[in-house]
Enzyme design. Structure first.
Site, PDB file in Angstrom:
ATOM      1  N   SER A 145       0.978  -1.213   0.076  1.00 31.12           N
ATOM      2  CA  SER A 145      -0.111   0.015  -0.060  1.00 31.12           C
ATOM      3  C   SER A 145       0.857   1.055  -0.035  1.00 31.12           C
ATOM      4  O   SER A 145       1.697   1.292  -0.952  1.00 31.12           O
ATOM      5  CB  SER A 145      -0.836  -0.131   1.210  1.00 31.12           C
ATOM      6  OG  SER A 145      -1.889   1.116   1.012  1.00 31.12           O
ATOM      7  N   HIS A 146       0.704   2.060   0.913  1.00 27.55           N
ATOM      8  CA  HIS A 146       1.236   3.362   1.020  1.00 27.55           C
ATOM      9  C   HIS A 146       2.845   3.454   1.654  1.00 27.55           C
ATOM     10  O   HIS A 146       3.568   4.243   1.846  1.00 27.55           O
ATOM     11  CB  HIS A 146       0.510   4.243   2.209  1.00 27.55           C
ATOM     12  CG  HIS A 146       0.249   3.673   3.573  1.00 27.55           C
ATOM     13  ND1 HIS A 146      -0.492   2.638   3.740  1.00 27.55           N
ATOM     14  CD2 HIS A 146       0.826   3.963   4.714  1.00 27.55           C
ATOM     15  CE1 HIS A 146      -0.473   2.068   4.784  1.00 27.55           C
ATOM     16  NE2 HIS A 146       0.277   2.990   5.493  1.00 27.55           N
ATOM     17  N   ASP A 153      -2.813   6.042  -3.205  1.00 25.14           N
ATOM     18  CA  ASP A 153      -1.676   5.295  -2.775  1.00 25.14           C
ATOM     19  C   ASP A 153      -1.180   4.501  -3.400  1.00 25.14           C
ATOM     20  O   ASP A 153      -1.691   4.304  -4.824  1.00 25.14           O
ATOM     21  CB  ASP A 153      -2.253   4.964  -1.177  1.00 25.14           C
ATOM     22  CG  ASP A 153      -2.989   3.788  -1.278  1.00 25.14           C
ATOM     23  OD1 ASP A 153      -3.707   3.498  -2.399  1.00 25.14           O
ATOM     24  OD2 ASP A 153      -2.830   2.917  -0.390  1.00 25.14           O
ATOM     25  N   ASP A 163      -1.386   1.183  -3.809  1.00 20.99           N
ATOM     26  CA  ASP A 163      -2.360   0.272  -4.387  1.00 20.99           C
ATOM     27  C   ASP A 163      -3.619   0.800  -4.845  1.00 20.99           C
ATOM     28  O   ASP A 163      -4.627  -0.107  -5.207  1.00 20.99           O
ATOM     29  CB  ASP A 163      -2.382  -0.923  -3.524  1.00 20.99           C
ATOM     30  CG  ASP A 163      -3.077  -0.755  -2.362  1.00 20.99           C
ATOM     31  OD1 ASP A 163      -3.007   0.492  -1.613  1.00 20.99           O
ATOM     32  OD2 ASP A 163      -3.625  -1.496  -1.539  1.00 20.99           O
ATOM     33  N   ASP A 209      -5.974   2.259  -3.341  1.00 27.68           N
ATOM     34  CA  ASP A 209      -7.600   2.066  -2.592  1.00 27.68           C
ATOM     35  C   ASP A 209      -7.629   3.427  -1.678  1.00 27.68           C
ATOM     36  O   ASP A 209      -8.738   3.363  -1.336  1.00 27.68           O
ATOM     37  CB  ASP A 209      -7.444   0.730  -1.626  1.00 27.68           C
ATOM     38  CG  ASP A 209      -6.139   0.613  -0.681  1.00 27.68           C
ATOM     39  OD1 ASP A 209      -5.251   1.578  -0.576  1.00 27.68           O
ATOM     40  OD2 ASP A 209      -6.209  -0.388   0.016  1.00 27.68           O
ATOM     41  N   ARG A 210      -6.731   4.236  -1.465  1.00 34.55           N
ATOM     42  CA  ARG A 210      -6.875   5.527  -0.656  1.00 34.55           C
ATOM     43  C   ARG A 210      -7.075   6.641  -1.507  1.00 34.55           C
ATOM     44  O   ARG A 210      -6.693   6.628  -2.659  1.00 34.55           O
ATOM     45  CB  ARG A 210      -5.510   5.763   0.159  1.00 34.55           C
ATOM     46  CG  ARG A 210      -5.112   4.555   1.398  1.00 34.55           C
ATOM     47  CD  ARG A 210      -4.172   5.144   2.090  1.00 34.55           C
ATOM     48  NE  ARG A 210      -3.907   3.989   3.233  1.00 34.55           N
ATOM     49  CZ  ARG A 210      -3.469   4.141   4.404  1.00 34.55           C
ATOM     50  NH1 ARG A 210      -2.781   5.407   4.629  1.00 34.55           N
ATOM     51  NH2 ARG A 210      -3.155   3.173   5.257  1.00 34.55           N
ATOM     52  N   LYS A 225     -11.634  -0.462  -0.268  1.00 32.18           N
ATOM     53  CA  LYS A 225     -11.939   0.794  -0.621  1.00 32.18           C
ATOM     54  C   LYS A 225     -11.332   1.170  -1.780  1.00 32.18           C
ATOM     55  O   LYS A 225     -10.487   0.530  -2.498  1.00 32.18           O
ATOM     56  CB  LYS A 225     -11.114   1.553   0.556  1.00 32.18           C
ATOM     57  CG  LYS A 225      -9.649   1.222   0.872  1.00 32.18           C
ATOM     58  CD  LYS A 225      -9.200   2.121   2.317  1.00 32.18           C
ATOM     59  CE  LYS A 225      -7.670   1.972   2.298  1.00 32.18           C
ATOM     60  NZ  LYS A 225      -7.181   1.178   3.309  1.00 32.18           N
TER      61      LYS A 225
HETATM   62  C1  VG1 Z   1      -3.985   1.671   8.121  1.00 28.79           C
HETATM   63  C2  VG1 Z   1      -5.204   2.484   8.484  1.00 28.79           C
HETATM   64  C3  VG1 Z   1      -6.142   1.529   8.311  1.00 28.79           C
HETATM   65  C4  VG1 Z   1      -6.144   0.909   6.780  1.00 28.79           C
HETATM   66  C5  VG1 Z   1      -5.070   0.265   6.824  1.00 28.79           C
HETATM   67  C6  VG1 Z   1      -4.755  -0.508   5.336  1.00 28.79           C
HETATM   68  O1  VG1 Z   1      -3.818   0.616   9.355  1.00 28.79           O
HETATM   69  O2  VG1 Z   1      -5.091   3.220   9.962  1.00 28.79           O
HETATM   70  O3  VG1 Z   1      -7.443   2.516   8.290  1.00 28.79           O
HETATM   71  O4  VG1 Z   1      -7.473   0.147   6.873  1.00 28.79           O
HETATM   72  O5  VG1 Z   1      -3.799   1.099   6.906  1.00 28.79           O
HETATM   73  O6  VG1 Z   1      -4.735   0.541   4.461  1.00 28.79           O
HETATM   74  P1  VG1 Z   1      -2.827   0.674  10.481  1.00 28.79           P
HETATM   75  O7  VG1 Z   1      -2.986  -0.587  11.105  1.00 28.79           O
HETATM   76  O8  VG1 Z   1      -1.668   0.890  10.048  1.00 28.79           O
HETATM   77  O9  VG1 Z   1      -3.228   1.793  11.481  1.00 28.79           O
HETATM   78  V1  VG1 Z   1      -3.848   0.365   3.257  1.00 28.79           V
HETATM   79  O10 VG1 Z   1      -4.175   1.638   2.030  1.00 28.79           O
HETATM   80  O11 VG1 Z   1      -2.447   0.389   3.579  1.00 28.79           O
HETATM   81  O12 VG1 Z   1      -4.427  -1.172   2.318  1.00 28.79           O
HETATM   82 CO    CO Z   2      -3.458   1.110   0.148  1.00 28.82          CO
END
Ligand code: VG1
Ligand code: CO
Length: 544
Positions: A113-114, A277, A279, A281-282, A376
């Site tokens: 992801s990010h 982001d 992948d 989804d954000r 998302k």
């Molecule tokens: C974070 C965010 C959460 C989100 C998750 C995955 O998790 O707070 O809201 O669902 O990332 O998003 P954490 O446990 O680090 O707070 V993504 O776009 O990284 O798949």
């Molecule tokens: Co993501």
């Protein structure tokens, strides 16, 4: 077909976090590491023999190598067919879309992801089930349990598949179909949104800037915004996916999407700005010199959903993760919609959407989506906003949000992240909060009276499954809240997230800078958790 049975030994720490297994690339590159995790999934799943799986990732370093390994293992484990995005690419929402559309058994999504990418960055893998959504906890727990006892994995001895050429090939007894990663997704967007109204909007001279941050959304945004909807060439910036995201941190927030922020807060800014982001989804949504918090974005979209063709009939309900602000609750209250509060992580929304209980869902972490997929969806949120703007000619993003606050009140909201903490110190801090917060009930903290203090627990209303210890909450009499939890997506040390919220009904007080509006609560939050004394940090590393 030549299936090799390779003997191996369990690796520690293969427990999926908030969103799959995320580790440094160097960890994933250890011999057998990825293979063990993938085999644990095949061993714990039931029914994949002969079935169809979906495979793709965000294009980060190691994506292609991992995809070839997973294909060889899928063939060895009896999978019938794999639909894989061309170049081994699929955004997270597109993977969800492809699983659903083709009624696949499930799929592997390769992404961290990010988190930054490249040889020294992070890699990740998550498994999604047949509804297109992240595997719920009972599945991730079963796969994790299997990683602790695994002593062999299965893999075929075959050359790499050409993942750049569309069409079908064979790998052992399995069919591999390389598909266009954008086509199914773009078609779904066209079914939900008023593309004709959006084309008209762009023809009228409406300008946008979409920052793909050199991540997966580039090709999707290019195909949909510029090619199909006619946004001017150059509307999509940083649109070419790179294995290391150009050295950046593909997290769409005010800190990391600084190029977009400079454009949107500069002279002659476009009317609308957005970023997504790693992948896809954000999303972050900006107006001309205006930032929309993700919690407000969810609330505004919910309040105006019936302006969008795909949601003309109205919403079944809405859902938000616990730390997300209560802005959407106020919309639900006024519109008479059910509203659900879930733990952090998209996997908790799946049952609600499958049961027809929630149509729009969102998280404060720049995540918004609907039941069109089970993830998302960054570009969906962008198109939803553009569709609203097309229906409200002459109104800016800021106009829409301010009018929303006037009607529903404003939830001042901020998240403070303390990254890279010593894990023991962070765990001790949480233990301290768990021990002390319940005792605060009825106490007065600098003028704020505590109504309840607890550790959030969730019982899924559909299947009754329970998730304990999902974040320490301090809720005040006036509805203000402080929430603390540790991140489940990081790969180095611990990250403490502190979420602060205060509701302001009075429209004459809606113009305060967020950090100022929350200053008292921020001070209380730091004091209660003894953040500086326990972590050595006087200030957070990221404020969103
Ligand atoms: C974070 C965010 C959460 C989100 C998750 C995955 O998790 O707070 O809201 O669902 O990332 O998003 P954490 O446990 O680090 O707070 V993504 O776009 O990284 O798949
Ligand atoms: Co993501």
């Amino acid at each position: 077909m030549n299936v090799n049975e390779v003997s191996t030994r369990p690796f520690e720490g293969q427990k999926p976090g908030t969103s799959g297994l995320r580790k440094k690339v160097a960890v994933f590159r250890q011999p057998h590491y990825l293979e063990n995790f993938v085999q644990a999934w095949f061993d714990s799943l039931d029914g994949h023999a002969g079935a169809t799986l979906v495979l793709g990732g965000d294009g980060r370093f190691y994506n292609r190598t991992a995809a070839q390994t997973i294909l060889r293992m899928a063939a060895a484990n009896g999978v019938g067919r794999v639909l894989v995005g061309q170049g081994a690419l699929l955004s997270t929402p597109a993977a969800s879309c492809v699983i659903r559309k083709h009624r696949a058994f499930g799929g592997f999504v390769l992404s961290a992801s990010h988190n930054p990418g490249g040889p020294d960055g992070d890699f990740g893998i998550k498994y999604n089930i047949g509804n297109g959504g992240p595997a719920p906890e009972k599945y991730t727990q079963a796969a994790f349990d299997r990683t602790t006892t695994l002593d062999r994995y299965l893999i075929v001895d075959e050359p790499d598949v050409d993942l750049d050429r569309l069409g079908e090939t064979r790998l052992g007894d399995m069919t591999v179909e390389v598909v266009d990663p954008v086509a199914d997704y773009a078609e779904l967007m066209e079914a939900l949104f008023d593309f004709e109204a959006l084309r008209k909007l762009f023809r009228s001279g409406f300008r946008i800037c979409f920052d793909a941050m050199h991540a997966i959304t580039g090709p999707y945004a290019q195909a949909i915004l510029e090619d199909r909807l006619g946004a001017p060439a150059g509307s999509v910036i940083n649109g070419v996916p790179l294995e290391d995201f150009g050295g950046g941190h593909p997290d769409p927030n005010l800190k990391h999407a600084h190029e977009l922020v400079e454009i949107m807060f500069g002279d002659d800014a476009p009317a609308f700005g957005a970023a997504s982001d790693g992948d896809g989804d954000r999303n972050m949504v900006l107006g001309d010199r205006f930032f929309v918090t993700p919690s407000d974005s969810l609330a505004v979209l919910a309040a105006n959903a019936t302006l969008i063709p795909g949601y003309r009939k109205g919403l079944n309900g809405v859902a938000r993760s616990m730390p997300t602000s209560g802005a959407v609750d106020r919309v639900a209250g006024e519109l008479g919609l059910p509203c659900f509060e879930t733990p952090t992580g998209w996997k908790f929304f799946g049952n609600l959407m499958d049961a027809g209980k929630a149509t729009f869902c969102g998280e404060e972490s720049f995540g918004t989506s609907s039941d069109h997929v089970r993830e998302k969806d960054g570009l969906w949120a962008v198109l939803a906003w553009l569709n609203l703007l097309a229906e409200r000619p002459g109104q800016s993003v800021a106009d829409l949000v301010r009018a929303h606050w006037q009607r529903f009140g404003r939830n001042y909201y901020s998240r403070h992240d303390y990254e890279g903490l010593d894990s023991d110190a962070a765990n001790d801090l949480m233990a301290h909060l768990r021990a002390t917060v319940p005792g605060l009930e009825g106490m007065n903290l600098d003028g704020y009276k505590v109504r309840t203090g607890d550790d959030f627990a969730y019982t899924d209303p559909v299947d009754g499954s329970e998730s304990l210890s999902q974040g320490v909450r301090v809720i005040f009499e006036d509805g203000s809240r402080i929430v603390y939890r540790l991140s489940g997506t990081g790969t180095e040390g611990a990250t403490l997230r502190v979420y602060i919220e205060r509701f302001e009904p009075n429209a004459s007080k809606h113009g305060i800078e967020t950090q100022d509006a929350l200053a008292d609560l921020i001070a209380i939050a730091r004091g209660l958790a003894e953040i500086e004394r326990r972590t050595g940090r006087a200030d957070p590393t990221v404020i969103t």
